[in-house]
Write an enzyme that holds these catalytic residues in place. Structure first.
Site, mmCIF file in Angstrom:
data_model
loop_
_atom_site.group_PDB
_atom_site.id
_atom_site.type_symbol
_atom_site.label_atom_id
_atom_site.label_comp_id
_atom_site.label_asym_id
_atom_site.label_seq_id
_atom_site.Cartn_x
_atom_site.Cartn_y
_atom_site.Cartn_z
ATOM 1 C CB SER A 254 5.691 -4.448 -2.840
ATOM 2 O OG SER A 254 4.704 -4.410 -1.982
ATOM 3 C CB SER B 82 4.447 6.339 1.980
ATOM 4 O OG SER B 82 4.963 6.926 2.851
ATOM 5 N N GLY B 83 2.402 5.769 4.462
ATOM 6 C CA GLY B 83 1.411 6.326 5.472
ATOM 7 C C GLY B 83 0.113 5.585 5.562
ATOM 8 C CB ALA B 84 -1.357 2.418 3.535
ATOM 9 N N GLY B 85 -0.378 2.617 6.698
ATOM 10 C CA GLY B 85 -0.476 1.886 8.012
ATOM 11 C C GLY B 85 0.151 0.547 8.022
ATOM 12 C CE LYS B 86 3.118 -0.069 3.215
ATOM 13 N NZ LYS B 86 3.101 1.631 3.039
ATOM 14 C CB SER B 87 5.053 0.030 9.728
ATOM 15 O OG SER B 87 5.843 0.237 8.459
ATOM 16 N N GLY C 91 0.830 -1.158 -0.052
ATOM 17 C CA GLY C 91 -0.107 -0.077 -0.146
ATOM 18 C C GLY C 91 0.962 1.240 -0.019
#
Length: 193
Positions: free
Chosen positions: A92, A20-25, A18
């Site tokens: 990605s 940057s800033g989507a909440g993946k981490s 997703g």
């Protein structure tokens, strides 16, 4: 002190993609913590951390982005083969790169999850100030602004982080995994929340 026993389960990869800033981490860390509470061996491969180490020699050209995904996928495969659940949090941006990553795994061991957050929401969050810098022209080839993001066509899950809390997302991701003691299983196919 004896370390807690882990529950035997097949290794697998939860690939979070997703903007940057989507909440993946955040979701990756919540998922890993929940898995560890269940006694399962789990780890996170975070794109920001990889860029500081394993892939620090790469830039942001399409070729470098493809190599970034390739390296992450190879490390994830090694860890999954050792029995870990690997939660990969990596922008990605290109479908072809994610498909090459998927091809490293047998069916039921790789789950692509689209952390689907509107650009406006991700840009408003902007925890690292990257969107602001990209809009100022200071970050060339920034995904979502000056470089494309190709959303998955048929992810195992699509999670809208404007609607789903990280702890809820973690539960959904864990629900994709084979149960401890079970062999690899297929995906449920395309659920969206």
């Amino acid at each position: 002190m004896t370390p807690p026993a882990t529950v035997a389960a097949p290794g697998a990869v939860l690939w979070l993609t997703g903007l940057s800033g989507a909440g993946k981490s955040t979701i990756a860390q919540a998922t890993c913590a929940a898995l560890r509470l269940q006694g399962r061996a789990a780890t996170v491969l975070d794109g920001d951390e990889l860029r500081r180490g394993l892939t620090r020699d790469l830039g942001f050209s399409e070729a470098d982005r493809a190599e970034n995904v390739r390296r992450a996928a190879e490390v994830a495969r090694l860890m999954a083969d050792a029995g870990l659940v690997v939660v990969v949090a990596l922008i990605s941006p290109f479908r072809a790169d994610r498909e090459r990553a998927r091809a490293l795994f047998e069916a039921g061991r790789f789950f692509e999850i689209h952390i689907d957050t509107a650009l406006s929401v991700a840009e408003a969050r902007d925890p690292k100030g990257l969107y602001r810098r990209a809009r100022q022209g200071l970050l060339p080839a920034f995904t979502g602004i000056s470089s494309p993001y190709e959303a998955p066509l048929a992810p195992a899950l699509r999670i809208d982080t404007a609607q789903v809390l990280p702890v809820q997302a973690a539960e959904m991701l864990i629900g994709l995994l084979p149960a401890p003691g079970a062999g690899p299983c297929g995906t449920s196919g395309g659920a969206a929340v």
